[in-house]
Design a protein around this motif. Structure first.
Motif, short mmCIF file in Angstrom:
data_model
loop_
_atom_site.label_atom_id
_atom_site.label_comp_id
_atom_site.label_asym_id
_atom_site.label_seq_id
_atom_site.Cartn_x
_atom_site.Cartn_y
_atom_site.Cartn_z
N TYR A 57 -4.87 -9.72 -8.22
CA TYR A 57 -4.76 -8.46 -8.95
C TYR A 57 -5.67 -7.40 -8.32
O TYR A 57 -5.23 -6.29 -8.02
CB TYR A 57 -5.13 -8.68 -10.42
CG TYR A 57 -5.14 -7.44 -11.27
CD1 TYR A 57 -3.96 -6.81 -11.64
CD2 TYR A 57 -6.34 -6.90 -11.74
CE1 TYR A 57 -3.97 -5.67 -12.44
CE2 TYR A 57 -6.34 -5.77 -12.54
CZ TYR A 57 -5.16 -5.16 -12.89
OH TYR A 57 -5.16 -4.05 -13.68
N ALA A 58 -6.93 -7.75 -8.10
CA ALA A 58 -7.88 -6.82 -7.48
C ALA A 58 -7.46 -6.46 -6.05
O ALA A 58 -7.54 -5.30 -5.64
CB ALA A 58 -9.28 -7.42 -7.49
N LEU A 59 -6.96 -7.45 -5.33
CA LEU A 59 -6.52 -7.22 -3.95
C LEU A 59 -5.31 -6.30 -3.89
O LEU A 59 -5.23 -5.40 -3.05
CB LEU A 59 -6.21 -8.56 -3.28
CG LEU A 59 -5.83 -8.53 -1.80
CD1 LEU A 59 -6.99 -7.99 -0.98
CD2 LEU A 59 -5.44 -9.91 -1.34
N ILE A 60 -4.38 -6.49 -4.80
CA ILE A 60 -3.18 -5.64 -4.83
C ILE A 60 -3.54 -4.21 -5.18
O ILE A 60 -3.05 -3.26 -4.56
CB ILE A 60 -2.12 -6.23 -5.78
CG1 ILE A 60 -1.51 -7.48 -5.13
CG2 ILE A 60 -1.03 -5.21 -6.12
CD1 ILE A 60 -0.62 -8.29 -6.01
N ILE A 61 -4.40 -4.02 -6.17
CA ILE A 61 -4.84 -2.65 -6.50
C ILE A 61 -5.50 -2.00 -5.29
O ILE A 61 -5.17 -0.88 -4.92
CB ILE A 61 -5.80 -2.63 -7.70
CG1 ILE A 61 -5.06 -2.98 -8.99
CG2 ILE A 61 -6.44 -1.26 -7.86
CD1 ILE A 61 -5.95 -3.10 -10.20
N ALA A 62 -6.42 -2.72 -4.66
CA ALA A 62 -7.13 -2.17 -3.51
C ALA A 62 -6.18 -1.89 -2.34
O ALA A 62 -6.29 -0.86 -1.66
CB ALA A 62 -8.23 -3.13 -3.07
N SER A 63 -5.23 -2.78 -2.12
CA SER A 63 -4.30 -2.64 -1.00
C SER A 63 -3.33 -1.48 -1.18
O SER A 63 -2.95 -0.82 -0.21
CB SER A 63 -3.49 -3.92 -0.80
OG SER A 63 -4.33 -4.99 -0.49
N PHE A 64 -2.91 -1.24 -2.41
CA PHE A 64 -1.89 -0.22 -2.66
C PHE A 64 -2.46 1.12 -3.15
O PHE A 64 -1.69 2.05 -3.39
CB PHE A 64 -0.86 -0.75 -3.66
CG PHE A 64 0.06 -1.77 -3.07
CD1 PHE A 64 1.16 -1.38 -2.33
CD2 PHE A 64 -0.19 -3.12 -3.24
CE1 PHE A 64 2.01 -2.32 -1.76
CE2 PHE A 64 0.66 -4.08 -2.69
CZ PHE A 64 1.75 -3.68 -1.94
N MET A 65 -3.77 1.23 -3.27
CA MET A 65 -4.37 2.46 -3.77
C MET A 65 -4.06 3.65 -2.85
O MET A 65 -3.68 4.73 -3.33
CB MET A 65 -5.88 2.31 -3.91
CG MET A 65 -6.53 3.44 -4.63
SD MET A 65 -6.32 3.37 -6.39
CE MET A 65 -7.33 1.96 -6.77
N LEU A 66 -4.20 3.49 -1.56
CA LEU A 66 -3.91 4.59 -0.63
C LEU A 66 -2.42 4.92 -0.63
O LEU A 66 -2.04 6.09 -0.55
CB LEU A 66 -4.39 4.26 0.78
CG LEU A 66 -5.89 4.24 0.98
CD1 LEU A 66 -6.25 3.79 2.38
CD2 LEU A 66 -6.49 5.60 0.69
N ILE A 67 -1.59 3.89 -0.73
CA ILE A 67 -0.15 4.13 -0.80
C ILE A 67 0.19 4.87 -2.09
O ILE A 67 1.00 5.81 -2.08
CB ILE A 67 0.63 2.79 -0.70
CG1 ILE A 67 0.41 2.17 0.69
CG2 ILE A 67 2.11 2.99 -0.98
CD1 ILE A 67 0.88 0.75 0.82
N GLY A 68 -0.44 4.47 -3.19
CA GLY A 68 -0.23 5.17 -4.45
C GLY A 68 -0.64 6.63 -4.37
O GLY A 68 0.02 7.51 -4.94
N SER A 69 -1.71 6.89 -3.66
CA SER A 69 -2.17 8.26 -3.48
C SER A 69 -1.18 9.07 -2.64
O SER A 69 -0.88 10.22 -2.94
CB SER A 69 -3.54 8.24 -2.81
OG SER A 69 -4.08 9.53 -2.75
N LYS A 70 -0.65 8.45 -1.60
CA LYS A 70 0.33 9.13 -0.74
C LYS A 70 1.64 9.36 -1.49
O LYS A 70 2.28 10.41 -1.33
CB LYS A 70 0.58 8.31 0.53
CG LYS A 70 1.49 8.98 1.51
CD LYS A 70 0.91 10.29 2.00
CE LYS A 70 1.81 10.95 3.01
NZ LYS A 70 1.35 12.27 3.38
N ILE A 71 2.04 8.41 -2.32
CA ILE A 71 3.27 8.56 -3.10
C ILE A 71 3.18 9.76 -4.03
O ILE A 71 4.14 10.52 -4.18
CB ILE A 71 3.60 7.27 -3.87
CG1 ILE A 71 4.10 6.21 -2.89
CG2 ILE A 71 4.63 7.50 -4.97
CD1 ILE A 71 4.29 4.84 -3.49
#
Length: 162
Positions: A57-71
């Motif tokens: 869960y923590a890894l997925i949030i950290a991994s996708f945070m920049l992608i979420g910001s770009k989206i």
């Protein structure tokens, strides 16, 4: 134009929405750590499996945070936030109905993780563009305090409800 200059809107509405989102995300993270023993028992799995799901869960949030910001740059912060809330909601429903560790993995770690990764950057952006001057400082201060409160209250809720 920031929201404080628009007529007929609640000045603190964006901050309230952002604070509710951060509270739920942080509360959920910290509550899960307290519920490990019950999850092992209820889902008939091992401690290692539950710890791996929590770490994912923590890894997925950290991994996708920049992608979420770009989206949010591509489709807009409001749409990104709403999509994140919907994904997070489906993940919460799936996790709460989990009959085994696989369902918990999909619901909590993957869906809630991706939803949170879309919501978190949007909350800071929503506050950042909605306020100016002292109102911006106040909104970010409240946002941070609510996040800290969610982290402190999470273990209590986790222990009480699990």
């Amino acid at each position: 134009m920031n929201i404080t200059n628009r007529k007929g809107t609640n000045k603190w509405g964006p901050a309230i929405v952002a604070c509710m989102a951060i509270f739920i995300i942080v509360l959920d993270m910290s509550a899960m750590n307290v519920a490990i023993t019950n999850l092992v028992k209820d889902l008939n799995t091992s401690l290692t499996t539950i710890q791996a799901i929590i770490a994912l869960y923590a890894l997925i949030i950290a991994s996708f945070m920049l992608i979420g910001s770009k989206i949010q740059d591509i489709i807009g912060r409001k749409k990104s936030f709403i999509i994140g809330v919907c994904i997070y909601g489906v993940g919460t429903l799936t996790a709460s109905l989990s009959a085994n560790a696989g369902m918990l993995l999909v619901g909590w770690a993957i869906l809630e993780g991706i939803g949170a990764a879309l919501m978190l950057p949007a909350t800071t952006t929503i506050i950042g563009v909605s306020y100016e001057g002292k109102d911006k400082l106040k909104a970010f201060g409240i946002w941070g305090g609510i996040a800290a409160m969610g982290s402190a209250v999470g273990p209590i809720f986790g222990g009480f409800f699990h």
